[in-house]
Write a protein that holds these residues in place. Structure first.
Motif, short mmCIF file in Angstrom:
data_model
loop_
_atom_site.label_atom_id
_atom_site.label_comp_id
_atom_site.label_asym_id
_atom_site.label_seq_id
_atom_site.Cartn_x
_atom_site.Cartn_y
_atom_site.Cartn_z
N ARG A 64 18.30 67.62 3.36
CA ARG A 64 18.34 66.49 4.29
C ARG A 64 18.84 65.22 3.59
O ARG A 64 18.46 64.92 2.45
CB ARG A 64 16.96 66.26 4.88
CG ARG A 64 16.51 67.50 5.69
CD ARG A 64 15.20 67.31 6.34
NE ARG A 64 15.32 66.27 7.35
CZ ARG A 64 14.30 65.84 8.07
NH1 ARG A 64 13.11 66.38 7.89
NH2 ARG A 64 14.46 64.89 8.98
N ALA A 65 19.69 64.46 4.29
CA ALA A 65 20.26 63.24 3.72
C ALA A 65 19.19 62.23 3.34
O ALA A 65 19.31 61.54 2.32
CB ALA A 65 21.25 62.62 4.71
N VAL A 66 18.13 62.14 4.13
CA VAL A 66 17.07 61.18 3.84
C VAL A 66 16.39 61.53 2.52
O VAL A 66 16.05 60.65 1.73
CB VAL A 66 16.06 61.09 5.01
CG1 VAL A 66 15.29 62.38 5.19
CG2 VAL A 66 15.11 59.92 4.82
N THR A 67 16.26 62.80 2.21
CA THR A 67 15.67 63.23 0.94
C THR A 67 16.62 62.92 -0.22
O THR A 67 16.19 62.41 -1.26
CB THR A 67 15.35 64.74 0.97
OG1 THR A 67 14.51 65.00 2.09
CG2 THR A 67 14.65 65.18 -0.30
N ARG A 68 17.90 63.22 -0.04
CA ARG A 68 18.89 62.92 -1.09
C ARG A 68 18.92 61.43 -1.39
O ARG A 68 18.93 61.03 -2.56
CB ARG A 68 20.28 63.41 -0.68
CG ARG A 68 20.41 64.93 -0.64
CD ARG A 68 21.85 65.37 -0.54
NE ARG A 68 22.55 64.84 0.63
CZ ARG A 68 22.54 65.39 1.84
NH1 ARG A 68 21.84 66.50 2.04
NH2 ARG A 68 23.22 64.86 2.83
#
Length: 136
Positions: A64-68
């Motif tokens: 997920r982009a939010v995690t990255r």
């Protein structure tokens, strides 16, 4: 501290040495040559001497982009506060394994941020130990 921006910069640093590893991260380093006026005309990869930092968080390990983005923010924040400061060179912190999805259910949470921050501090402390021993 300046940030790496181009693919050739990242590739050059990843071809350098690995200073430290933890279960989830690796710290790559490339010593920078002194920039002379004739080199500046040829547009070198690293136009100024100093500390350069980059973060690589592949989709393979953080879907997920939010995690990255959360992990990248933690990398830059911890690298700014490292004592003693990093040597004048180019560095890349690379995520090399994913965090357990059963333990960190939320894509971004205080627990995940704390775990990432603790492991990054361990990663950078490994560099200090090696430089004190004269290995790096």
């Amino acid at each position: 501290m300046q940030r790496l921006k181009t693919r050739p910069q990242f590739q050059a640093v990843l071809a350098g040495t690995v200073l430290s590893r933890t279960p989830h991260f690796a710290l790559h380093c490339l010593a920078l040559p002194q920039v002379t006026p004739d080199m500046a005309a040829n547009a070198p990869l690293f136009p100024s001497h100093g500390v350069w930092m980059g973060a690589m968080v592949p989709k393979r390990w953080a879907k997920r982009a939010v995690t990255r983005n959360t992990i990248k923010r933690q990398i830059y924040a911890v690298s700014q506060g490292v004592e003693p400061p990093l040597q004048a060179a180019a560095h890349v912190v690379r995520l090399r394994a994913g965090f357990d999805k059963t333990r960190f259910i939320s894509a971004t949470s205080a627990v995940l941020k704390a775990a990432v921050r603790a492991e990054l501090q361990q990663l950078f402390s490994g560099v200090r130990v090696r430089t004190v021993q004269g290995v790096a």
